[in-house]
Every structure is written in structure tokens, then in C-alpha cells.
Design an enzyme around this catalytic site. Structure first.
Site, PDB file in Angstrom:
ATOM      1  N   HIS A 256      63.900  33.688  90.663  1.00  0.00           N
ATOM      2  CA  HIS A 256      65.067  34.555  90.505  1.00  0.00           C
ATOM      3  C   HIS A 256      64.956  35.369  89.233  1.00  0.00           C
ATOM      4  CE1 HIS A 256      66.383  31.014  88.180  1.00  0.00           C
ATOM      5  NE2 HIS A 256      67.533  31.548  87.835  1.00  0.00           N
TER       6      HIS A 256
ATOM      7  N   HIS B 161      72.891  27.469  79.094  1.00  0.00           N
ATOM      8  CA  HIS B 161      72.920  28.917  79.323  1.00  0.00           C
ATOM      9  C   HIS B 161      73.914  29.575  78.387  1.00  0.00           C
ATOM     10  CE1 HIS B 161      71.550  26.942  83.008  1.00  0.00           C
ATOM     11  NE2 HIS B 161      70.851  28.022  83.263  1.00  0.00           N
TER      12      HIS B 161
ATOM     13  N   GLU C  98      62.200  29.070  84.592  1.00  0.00           N
ATOM     14  CA  GLU C  98      62.825  27.741  84.540  1.00  0.00           C
ATOM     15  C   GLU C  98      61.965  26.678  85.225  1.00  0.00           C
ATOM     16  OE1 GLU C  98      67.585  28.829  84.256  1.00  0.00           O
ATOM     17  OE2 GLU C  98      66.768  28.285  86.208  1.00  0.00           O
TER      18      GLU C  98
ATOM     19  N   HIS D  87      69.571  25.005  89.885  1.00  0.00           N
ATOM     20  CA  HIS D  87      70.918  24.706  89.361  1.00  0.00           C
ATOM     21  C   HIS D  87      71.839  25.933  89.367  1.00  0.00           C
ATOM     22  CE1 HIS D  87      68.879  25.071  85.105  1.00  0.00           C
ATOM     23  NE2 HIS D  87      69.308  26.248  85.482  1.00  0.00           N
TER      24      HIS D  87
HETATM   25 FE   LIG Z   1      69.218  27.981  84.478  1.00  0.00          FE
END
Ligand SMILES: [Fe+3]
Ligand SMILES: [Fe+3]
Lengths: 135, 280, 280, 135
Positions: free
Chosen positions: B193, B59, B240, B12
Site C-alpha cells: 500500500h 502512526h 511495513e 493492520h
Molecule cells: Fe502501519
């Protein structure tokens, strides 16, 4: 999970190079810093911060060290003082910087270099898994 | 009776939403990604979903450290797109299936999952980017939604295994629901990431590919993997990927992969999309 | 190493706090209750607790239906008394043991309890009334606190059994904590009462006494009792008794009752206080 | 818990006399009513409500029926329209009424009678467990 496993885990986190897992310790240390960052979600917050950064920071019960790190945009130091990347990022966004800009800043390269690194497959995991061995 | 008709894993990354909103899907940087997606969208629509359960994380947008739910389920009849600092995305708002959401909440809590029930939640890119990837630019979303929001920002997030078990509980709840609904579930975020620190930008393609392979192969390996390994191997934000395990837990033990796209890099992230259908 | 040195069950009826704050503890209505309490207070202080974990519920004070956590744990270094409409109670604020609270949060989440972590929470009578009952009128509380807030207002609350298991997980966490702390835990709310509807004012003394007996006897009966039975037998608000099961789960399998007071009625509620110590 | 068990449970709840378990159905129906009540936690809310009840209610996306029930202080009806007792109670508190006052109102007796009932042991559970049998 046993106590020993949990403690091993914490040690292992610290063994990952260039990485600060956002543990409870960091969260406690950085709470007010992060709450300050959260206020930059709103235009009022961003404007007040831009008008007089120091005065705006003084509204929050942060440590002087945290305030200085915000004023100087010391990104790694902000993390060391309990800043969470998603919160600290809001300062960068308020400055109209990109995530690749602070990615570069935190790893000591320029935004351009960071972008190129990502285009060519990202930072290699090899040698970046552990401070104590380079697999 | 309602049933789960498929699962999607989907990163996302915010700029993917921005590229779509600005019509940059055919420019050089974004075209490899957007050109690959149409078969996934077709497969999704072919399953005729009525409801999409989207497992995502906020977030520091609508939630903050003031209150950090491990698992929160949205039970609202509609949701707005959040303003993340540059105005809400110019895409439709979302209609929630509040009735099914309440049913899932009730069922899961009685089953021993300590969900937080949420009646108001503006949805950030964690939710909206997968919706764009799955459905493209639309006037109105072709599905109702149920957001399930997972803490992956404050250590400790739920374990991959706990996420998987929540997925199983969600499936049980869906299958006990009387209306004849076709429900899909998307796990979002990842793939490898790391946004923070001197290691920012780390990408582990081998790890990501193995994770994707395992979804339809030996998913136990994904599910049993401790936080440490996710973080070490796929970056602090690679964690995530535990959210994909909620999706995986809601599917059959055996699944068939019907679509995959893996792309390095979108912004600071390895981007992955996978579609899975039940195969039992 | 930290350890659990006792458990308390205690109703949290608002007027008990008001009576204490207004110096009405010796008037006719309140004297039977306040006169009975000193031995409980003595027993508590004799255990030399450093920290009191208080399992309670918020009553539409600091939380609302916007977000309803099943279990929330406070990890703040201090807490204020909430203003419930007539100003905050004139009693000291609370010092939190944030470090132990975080440890418990981390440990329980890794153990599969989906806690909501809370950094800011004004505490209402659900918390403050048991503190008054346990410690009386003080300049400064003699313990640090950890609030654990349970949803008992929106159906479904966690089951009594889930509450018991959370208590067990809290105990494991406490016993793994390195500092040499003496920790007590209080389950609050109950006993039988119903505030709403034509059945308002229902009291089931037999049920309450059995519940108290079972705490040191056959607690499995309390723990396995479904919501339905709590509600039918002890009123819609009697369901608060599930919170006592968190306390009970944190104690040994065998416990000894060292104090009990049961009184009908305080305002609309049967009032109960019980003290338990480990007996293994 | 199986589906059948859950459905049995719901039926059993409805079998308890004079009782409205605050189920998801009630919660959905009463959401905005309850959120209105929550605003009476604050002095601003109470003042604005007292000054002009109708105008204040019109700020919230409640149904007309819910608004009328608030204006008329129809306590049972408020529960039937999705009000939760802890929220609805805030209207009574704003009116400076006691919990025993609305306890009486809801069960058709006076506050005094309600208090006396509580002093003499509360409402008996016998005959109050089930609509369909009187154990
Ligand atoms: Fe995220
Ligand atoms: Fe209560």
C-alpha cells in the site's frame, strides 16, 4: 552499505513516480509542520485550529509557504514541503475527510473514483515503478 | 521453559478495527475478510498461547518525530488503547507480561540489539487491529502482550535483515526464560500500500503473494530484499512488511503455513493474514 | 571529505561546571584540575575541529524511565542547556550539525545499529561539563555539536564492545560525508565512582590508570571487559566508561596520547581527561 | 551471552557489597517512585511537594512503604524499594542537600567525613569488591 550504494539508493528513490520517500532531508524541512500536525491529535488542538486556522498556525515556527499549504489544503505541496503522510493526514482527519479522499486529491481523482480503483484491485504497479522506464 | 509456538503475519488497516467495533463485519464490503478469518482464530487458540508478542508501528499517535526509536520494546504491566482522534477503540485494554518483556529486553541488548525500553505506551491501530483479527471481539484478551514497536515512518527503517536477526534474538531470549510459557509472535502492517503522492493506491498482488509464499519457502529472498525494492514494488507503506521479518526470524528455519487469507482491498491496502508453525 | 581528527575522554562531574560558572576555578579545591587543563584545550583547538560529537548520558533530566533509548542521536539544529533544578547553566546554547547528524544516523541504522533519532533534547551536565572542560568559558562554542546519548542508568547498558563498534560505524559514516569537515569525538562520564549504597565513594585509581593506559595500548582489554567488572572495580557509575569506547572505536587502531590528567577526587568521582590522536 | 552466563552475572552483582545494580527487577518495583522523583525536576513539583509531602505523594500509585521511605528520607530503603540513585537524588536536591550528604547517609558517616574520605583518595576498593572474599 558503501557510500556509492547509499547514493544510488537515494537516486533510485527519486526515480519512483508519484512518491516521496520520507528521507532525512524531508524530515529536516518539515519538522515544525509535522509537529503542528501532531497537535491535532488532541481535541484542544483541533478546536483551536478550527476556530482560527491562521492564528493557530502562527504559534509554530513553520515557513509561510508551509502555512499557506495547510490553509489551502494543498496535499501534495505539503508533502513537498516536508510533511509526512501520517502527520499531514491529521489535518484531513480534523476536516473529517477519509484517507481515500486525500488519496484521490493527491492523484487527481475524486474520492469515489479512488474507492472504485481500490475495489477493482488498486492502482496497477505496472508502469508505476520507474519514471525512466515503464515495466 | 518458554517457547515460541507460532507466528502470524497480519495487516493492520484501521477500518478493519472500526468495522469490528461497529458490527459491520457481515456487511458487503467487510464480509469477505471477516468470513475468512475464523480458521485462523481457531488455529491460534489451538496453540494455547500465554503471551503474544506484537511487532507493530506507531502512526504518529504515541510517538512523534521528537524521538524515533528504531526498535522499542514495551515492558509495562498494562497498556491502554490510544485515542487516535475519535476516542479510544471500545475494546479491552491489554495486560503486559512485563517480566518476560524485561527479560527479552535485557537479553537482546546484551546480544547487541540497541532497543529502547518503554514503560508507557498507548497502543494505536497498528497494535489493536491485529489483536482484533487474531482474537475477535472479546471481554478480555486471552493472552498477555509484549509490544515491539518499529520505526517504519522515518527513513531509514531497520533493514529486513536486521529485523530478522532481532527475531532470532527474541527467540533465544524466550527459550532461555524459565517459566513454562507458550509464546506467539505477530508481525503486522503491510501488505502493499501507498498512502501518499500521485501513486497513492498502488497495489502489487504478485509481490504480496510472492512474499507470502516465501515466508514458508525461500524467506531469504524477503529478508535480503533492500528497502528500495519494498518501496518500489509494494509502495511507501508496503515497507511495513519488514516487521513481518521479526516474526519470521523467531521461527524455525522450516515452517509450515497453516492459514492464509489475501484480500484486495481493505481501504487503501492489500490485506494479508498468514499463520505459520515451526516445522523442524 | 570529513574526517575524525582526534578523540577525547572526559569525566562529566556536575560541580566542575558549577565551579567554572561561579569563577571558582582558582580556589584551592578546584585549582589542581583547572590549572592542568589548558594544554588539552590548546591541543583541541590546534586540531581545528568543526564538529564535536559528544557521547554522554542524560541523568534523569530530559529522558526518564518512560522511554530509555540504548543509543540516541540528536539531529537538531540547536540545543538548549537543561534546567537541572537550579536553572540552566549560564553558558551558550549549542549549534547542532543537523545535516551530518542525520547522515550518521542514516548510515549507522543501515549498518545495523538501532539508534533512536532525537529532534529535541535539552542537554544536562553530562554534555555541558565536558564542553566546558574542552573549551572553557566562551561567548559562543567554536564547534557545532552532535550529541549521542547512551543509556548507562538502567541495567543493561550497551556492552563496551557494542559501544566500540558503534564508534567504528560513526567513523565510517563521517568518512563518507562529502563536506570537508574536521570532526572530533568525546567520550564522557566515568572515571571510577559510585553514588549509591553503603559502598558510595569507592575509587579505584589502579583500575582508572589501567583504563587510560589501555586506550593507547591494549584497548581490547577495555573493550572486552564485561559490565560486571566495570561495576565491581570502578563503581556502579564507573560503568559510564563504556561511553569512552564509542570514542575509541572511532579512532585508528593505533593512537597516540597527547594529554592526560587524572585527579582524585572531584566531588564523589575520580576525574580523568585524555586526548588521543590517530597514529596510523 | 548464554543463559548460564546471564544468571552468573546476576549472582555476581549481588555479591558486590553495598551496591544495588539497577536491574529490571528494581526498575519494575520502583517505577512509580522514580516517576514521582522525576516530577521534582520542575519548580511546580518541588513546591507542591514541599507544601504537603504526604498529599503530593498520594498523587502517585506508589506503595505505602515507598511513601514512608520518602517521608522519612530513608535513602538506602529507597534504593531497596526500587529507587534509582539519579531519581532519588532529586529528593535530596529538593531538600538542598549535596550528593556527599546522601553518600554519607547511605554509608553511615557524616557529610564532613564523606568529604574528607573523598579528599584522601576515596573509599578503598580493597575489601569492597566482594561480600564473600576480601581482595
Ligand atoms: Fe502501519
Ligand atoms: Fe554521568
Amino acid at each position: 552499505m558503501t557510500k556509492e550504494e547509499k547514493q544510488e539508493l537515494r537516486k533510485a528513490f527519486e526515480d519512483i513516480p508519484g512518491t516521496r520517500v520520507f528521507t532525512p532531508e524531508r524530515s529536516r524541512m518539515g519538522y515544525h509542520l509535522n509537529i503542528f500536525c501532531m497537535t491535532l491529535n488532541k481535541e484542544e488542538g483541533r478546536q483551536a485550529f478550527r476556530e482560527n486556522e491562521r492564528a493557530y498556525l502562527d504559534r509554530f515556527p513553520m515557513t509561510e509557504e508551509q502555512k499557506q499549504a495547510v490553509l489551502n489544503r494543498e496535499w501534495l505541496k505539503l508533502l513537498d514541503l516536508g510533511g509526512n503522510i501520517y502527520y499531514v493526514w491529521k489535518i484531513a482527519a480534523c476536516d473529517r475527510k477519509t484517507m481515500q479522499y486525500i488519496g484521490g486529491k493527491m492523484s487527481g481523482i475524486t474520492e469515489e473514483e479512488f474507492k472504485e480503483m481500490m475495489l477493482s484491485g488498486g492502482r496497477s504497479i505496472i508502469g508505476n515503478r520507474s519514471k525512466t522506464s515503464d515495466y | 521453559m518458554a517457547k515460541i509456538v507460532g507466528g502470524i503475519g497480519c495487516s493492520h488497516v484501521p477500518p478493519v478495527g472500526i468495522a469490528s467495533d461497529k458490527g459491520q463485519t457481515t456487511d458487503g464490503y467487510w464480509s469477505p475478510l471477516f468470513e475468512a478469518i475464523p480458521p485462523a482464530r481457531k488455529w491460534i487458540l489451538d496453540q494455547k498461547p500465554d503471551v503474544m508478542i506484537v511487532v507493530f508501528n506507531d502512526h504518529a499517535t504515541s510517538l512523534s518525530f521528537k524521538m524515533v526509536p528504531t526498535f522499542a520494546i514495551g515492558v509495562a504491566p498494562y497498556y491502554e488503547n490510544a485515542d487516535e482522534g475519535y476516542g479510544p477503540r471500545p475494546i479491552p485494554h491489554y495486560e503486559g507480561d512485563d517480566q518476560l518483556a524485561w527479560h527479552i529486553a535485557e537479553s537482546c541488548i546484551l546480544d547487541g540489539f540497541d532497543l529502547t525500553i518503554v514503560n508507557e505506551l498507548d497502543l494505536d491501530h497498528g497494535f489493536s487491529v491485529p489483536m482484533t483479527v487474531m482474537f475477535g471481539e472479546v471481554e478480555k484478551w486471552p493472552v498477555k502482550v509484549i509490544p515491539i514497536c518499529v520505526n517504519v515512518i522515518q527513513y531509514p527503517p531497520p533493514t529486513a535483515e536486521r529485523c530478522f536477526h532481532l527475531g532470532q534474538a527474541i527467540r533465544r531470549a524466550v527459550e532461555e526464560y524459565d517459566e513454562d510459557l507458550r509464546v506467539m509472535i505477530a508481525g503486522t502492517g503491510g501488505m502493499s500500500h501507498q498512502l501518499q503522492g500521485e501513486r497513492a493506491g498502488v497495489i502489487n498482488t504478485e509481490f504480496d503473494i510472492k512474499y507470502l509464499d516465501n515466508l514458508s519457502g525461500n524467506n531469504i529472498e524477503n529478508m535480503k530484499k533492500p528497502h528500495l525494492e519494498y518501496i518500489r514494488e509494494s509502495g511507501t507503506e508496503g515497507i511495513e512488511l519488514v516487521m513481518w521479518q521479526v516474526m519470521r526470524g523467531a521461527l524455525d528455519e522450516r515452517v509450515k503455513e497453516t492459514f492464509r487469507k489475501y484480500h484486495v482491498a481493505s481501504s487503501n491496502t492489500a490485506f494479508g493474514v498468514i499463520c505459520l508453525e515451526n516445522d523442524n
